[in-house]
Scaffold this motif. Structure first.
Motif, short mmCIF file in Angstrom:
data_model
loop_
_atom_site.label_atom_id
_atom_site.label_comp_id
_atom_site.label_asym_id
_atom_site.label_seq_id
_atom_site.Cartn_x
_atom_site.Cartn_y
_atom_site.Cartn_z
N GLN A 68 18.73 21.99 22.31
CA GLN A 68 19.21 20.92 23.17
C GLN A 68 20.73 20.97 23.33
OE1 GLN A 68 19.62 16.87 21.99
NE2 GLN A 68 18.53 16.12 23.82
N GLU A 86 13.46 12.90 21.40
CA GLU A 86 12.39 12.06 20.89
C GLU A 86 11.92 12.67 19.57
OE1 GLU A 86 7.93 10.64 22.13
OE2 GLU A 86 9.14 11.68 23.63
N PRO A 89 7.63 14.25 18.51
CA PRO A 89 7.15 15.63 18.66
C PRO A 89 7.85 16.61 17.72
CG PRO A 89 7.63 14.62 20.81
CD PRO A 89 8.15 13.68 19.77
N ARG B 72 11.26 24.56 27.27
CA ARG B 72 9.91 24.08 27.56
C ARG B 72 8.91 24.45 26.46
NH1 ARG B 72 8.55 25.98 33.45
NH2 ARG B 72 6.85 24.48 33.33
N PRO B 75 8.68 21.31 21.40
CA PRO B 75 8.35 19.88 21.42
C PRO B 75 9.58 19.03 21.10
CG PRO B 75 6.63 21.11 20.30
CD PRO B 75 7.75 22.09 20.59
N GLY B 76 9.71 17.94 21.80
CA GLY B 76 10.91 17.10 21.66
C GLY B 76 11.82 17.37 22.84
N ALA B 78 10.95 19.74 25.22
CA ALA B 78 10.06 20.00 26.37
C ALA B 78 9.81 18.72 27.17
CB ALA B 78 8.73 20.59 25.88
N GLN B 79 9.74 17.59 26.48
CA GLN B 79 9.48 16.33 27.15
C GLN B 79 10.60 15.95 28.13
OE1 GLN B 79 8.69 17.01 24.11
NE2 GLN B 79 6.71 16.15 23.60
N GLN B 80 11.78 16.53 27.92
CA GLN B 80 12.91 16.16 28.77
C GLN B 80 13.07 17.08 29.98
OE1 GLN B 80 16.42 16.01 26.32
NE2 GLN B 80 15.75 14.21 25.21
N THR B 82 11.96 19.46 33.18
CA THR B 82 10.98 19.63 34.24
C THR B 82 11.36 20.83 35.10
OG1 THR B 82 12.25 18.08 35.59
CG2 THR B 82 10.34 17.20 34.41
#
Lengths: 483, 483
Positions: A68, A86, A89, B72, B75-76, B78-80, B82
């Motif tokens: 990130q 988040e 996950p 992607r 997890p964590g 990937a949710q952000q 697109t």
């Protein structure tokens, strides 16, 4: 048969390994592969600290956080990413990497390599003998024809502060296995565990305060590593307090807010406190006294990992205090396995450096990656270590951000690389890389150092353009130009 | 003075370099640093193809796309994220990396190293002489005391298809510098440019069709590289059509939809078509005929980069067709500079392999990273190349996804590594890594190969846990175990 315990059993193997972490597992695998019957003893989970409470869960927490941080430095992607992650996950993925703290898979692996497992607490009971107290309270005696390998590792060391036990502080175990993000996390320490956990939990949204006794972070590495890291941690919102000691800890009943009294008399409140204040050997209840060795101390070994004064006892991994790193312990385990197999056949072990049964890299080329933002990757000697060892060396530095591959990797790339060149031998003694995305770059330096590749030849090792690895070319140029 | 052109000037330097791309710049820097007066000639932008229409803009487009692909899989994070990326910020960043196609910074650098620039088209006019036709139409004659270095590179080669000129197809130049994402992009080719541009523009939202004449992608690398890439490109939605040729191209007036008639008679419509169908040498208008060399051909050079049959002419970079890669051309430039400087002093150049003035790595250790998802990184010989060269080799393969560091890097990690071990010499001849995040791992193999580090010593180069680099350990184990 023995006179201790009830229903004592006795079994004889070529090799008895105590401790089934990655290091013990590797030692057992090597001796068994060499045709020696081998048994392994474990009192907790097969797979050890690394699998459940260290490398694996910490890196599972860190990887999304670091990805990130990188994503936020890339226009196009940055627009999609919001801080913090988040946690759900990320924690679930961490739980998956620790197999939910179950060791079934590791036990299957032991079966597959034909190494029986004895669950229980193993203690030496005189030469070549290990007495295992099983969970059922029976004692199983294991006798080794050739070697006993101790691979019991280390545990977190807590300082003897008033109130510390009642406060139920986190150690590395709780910090890597916690199921919730603490609102406020106080971390005591400035080493690898401290900075990695500060990075992970800050990335998941915690307010993190880092209480560092000394002036800098990661004080065993090149000074610029800790400096660049401190700057970036502060930018991420970590409150770093250098020169800070903790005098007292208070959390009555072990629940609610924990209160730390600092050396200057001030108070810090937090929801959890992590003590990342060093490691202690797991040797205090190993029966070392039965073979005239000192319980509770690190158990030193020679370059074949054998304990001096014995011809049968080996100390591998954290326990020998050579390098408290999983990969280096595994290396020692491979070497020890080779040495044990050779000696079992009556062969003499070649003690020349870099021989198959010598852990020469323990002295010359121990690599380490600290998974923080920026990543920190170092191998071999620092400038200070090389000078202290009497080598005639020159340090060559390079800002990594000026390399095209780094600028492309992340906007505002900040990082630095250093090579330690041995001026007498014309090869490298050490290398340090600090910056986003440098962790896989380290092995190039590890090969250069362990391979003692001459600098003149390194000029022919062309880095691919545009990768961060091109910093190698800049470093060679800086050395050539005397800058 | 000469009799050509108007107001012809004549100037004499020790070295005349034609072509101010990265390769020419490096050659000039090296000869100038060695105390030789050096002039450089450029007909387009100083900085060359790499800076404006190849490495830099392509990687600027690709880096956010690859980082997103990695994100992607976490997890964590990937949710952000697109798909696709917003193109505006990515294109703007690309424009910044090309300095908006202005070469002021590069010209400043030439000034700083005291290498005068002559803008114009340079042509040989007999031995040691270059006639430069300037933008103003004058001719400037440059005479070299010691060496002329040709570093004019290569250009995209278009197939002679009906309608191709009128259709205004993209080459690598337009594909890396386009200011808008085409709705439908047809790409003809299966090499590096084709797959990188498919990755970039697909990642920015284009519908991409890849028309591949052969059966696989990247057919000069280990076969598994193209196979893994094709699988992933297809998952990303790229329509790959192997065994497809293009018979005709139609875009009347060069605007609107372009229509491709394929070999089977079917038609494909697209908004843009990129021909990534190879490179041709920029040698057709270099005056090679004035020194009895063949215009329009690749200009071969020896291991000091000197053109056989001359004692003054050097061919470096793409033009010599040894390895069409910026970094390898820069390496040749450094070597050529060293050779020129030595010969200018009357010294004999050591022709032993790996000497400072020999481009031995051109044969043994050319690295290449293909910035796709998965990344592809290869150095040295493939299995097929090593066998064809008569080496007694064994290939050792390893799935990278089984390495802890890779599993942590990305969920569902898919990748493969191969080492080519020379069984007679006990060192490596080649290495290939395919998978997310392997690009910086390559230099470890480059050092191992160029350094001819024995496998027995590579066991002491411990990979840090848990990094992807631990695949090295698995590969060594696989070799040892004969698997």
């Amino acid at each position: 048969m023995t006179d201790t315990g009830t229903e004592a059993e006795q079994q004889t193997y070529d090799v008895v390994v105590v401790g089934a972490g990655p290091v013990g597992e590797n030692a057992a695998d090597r001796t068994r592969s060499a045709g020696l019957s081998t048994v392994i003893v474990e009192s907790e989970l097969v797979g050890g600290e690394c699998s459940y409470w260290a490398c694996m869960p910490s890196k599972a927490l860190l990887r999304p956080v670091l990805a990130q941080a990188d994503a936020r430095r890339l226009p196009g992607l940055a627009q999609q990413v919001t801080w913090p992650l988040e946690a759900g996950p990320v924690l679930a993925r961490r739980d998956s990497f620790t197999s939910h703290w179950k060791d079934g898979g590791q036990v299957e692996w032991l079966d597959s390599v034909d190494v029986p497992l004895v669950r229980g607490h193993g203690r030496l009971d005189g030469p070549k003998t290990v007495a295992v107290t099983t969970p059922e309270g029976t004692v199983e005696r294991l006798t080794a024809r050739h070697a006993v390998v101790l691979a019991t590792g280390s545990r977190a060391k807590l300082p003897p502060l008033p109130g510390i036990d009642e406060a139920k502080p986190w150690t590395s175990r709780e910090a890597t296995s916690a199921q919730q993000v603490p609102g406020r996390l106080a971390i005591v320490g400035g080493g690898v565990v401290a900075v990695e956990m500060a990075t992970a939990w800050r990335g998941l949204g915690a307010h993190v305060t880092l209480l560092v006794r000394g002036e800098g972070l990661l004080d065993r590495l090149e000074p610029f590593a800790g400096e660049l890291l401190a700057k970036q941690l502060a930018e991420h919102g970590v409150d770093i307090r250098p020169g800070t000691s903790v005098a007292e800890v208070s959390r009555p009943g072990g629940t609610g807010t924990v209160s730390l009294t600092l050396g200057d008399g001030s108070t810090l409140e937090a929801d959890e406190v992590l003590f990342a204040t060093g490691r202690a050997p797991r040797s205090e209840d190993l029966g070392l006294e039965t073979v005239d060795l000192e319980p509770g101390a690190w158990l030193e070994s020679d370059d074949s990992c054998r304990v001096p004064g014995t011809d049968w006892l080996y100390s591998v991994g954290d326990l020998n205090h050579r390098a408290l790193l999983t990969h280096q312990g595994k290396y020692q385990a491979r070497v020890a396995g080779t040495a044990i197999a050779a000696r079992a056949k009556g062969e003499t072990v070649d003690t020349a450096p870099w021989s198959p049964a010598q852990t020469t890299a323990d002295h010359a080329a121990v690599p380490q990656v600290v998974f923080t933002d920026p990543e920190i990757a170092a191998v071999g000697l620092t400038l200070a270590e090389a000078e202290a060892a009497g080598h005639r060396v020159r340090a060559v530095d390079q800002e990594i951000g000026s390399v095209a591959g780094a600028a492309l990797y992340a906007d505002g790339y900040t990082g630095r690389a250093r090579l330690i060149v041995d001026e007498d031998h014309g090869f490298l003694r050490g290398a340090t890389f600090v910056g986003p995305g440098v962790s896989e770059l380290l092995h190039s330096a590890t090969i250069a150092i362990a391979g003692e590749v001459p600098l003149a030849r390194l000029w022919h090792a062309v880095p691919s353009y545009p990768t961060i690895s091109e910093v190698w070319l800049r470093l060679l140029e800086a050395y050539r130009d005397g800058s």
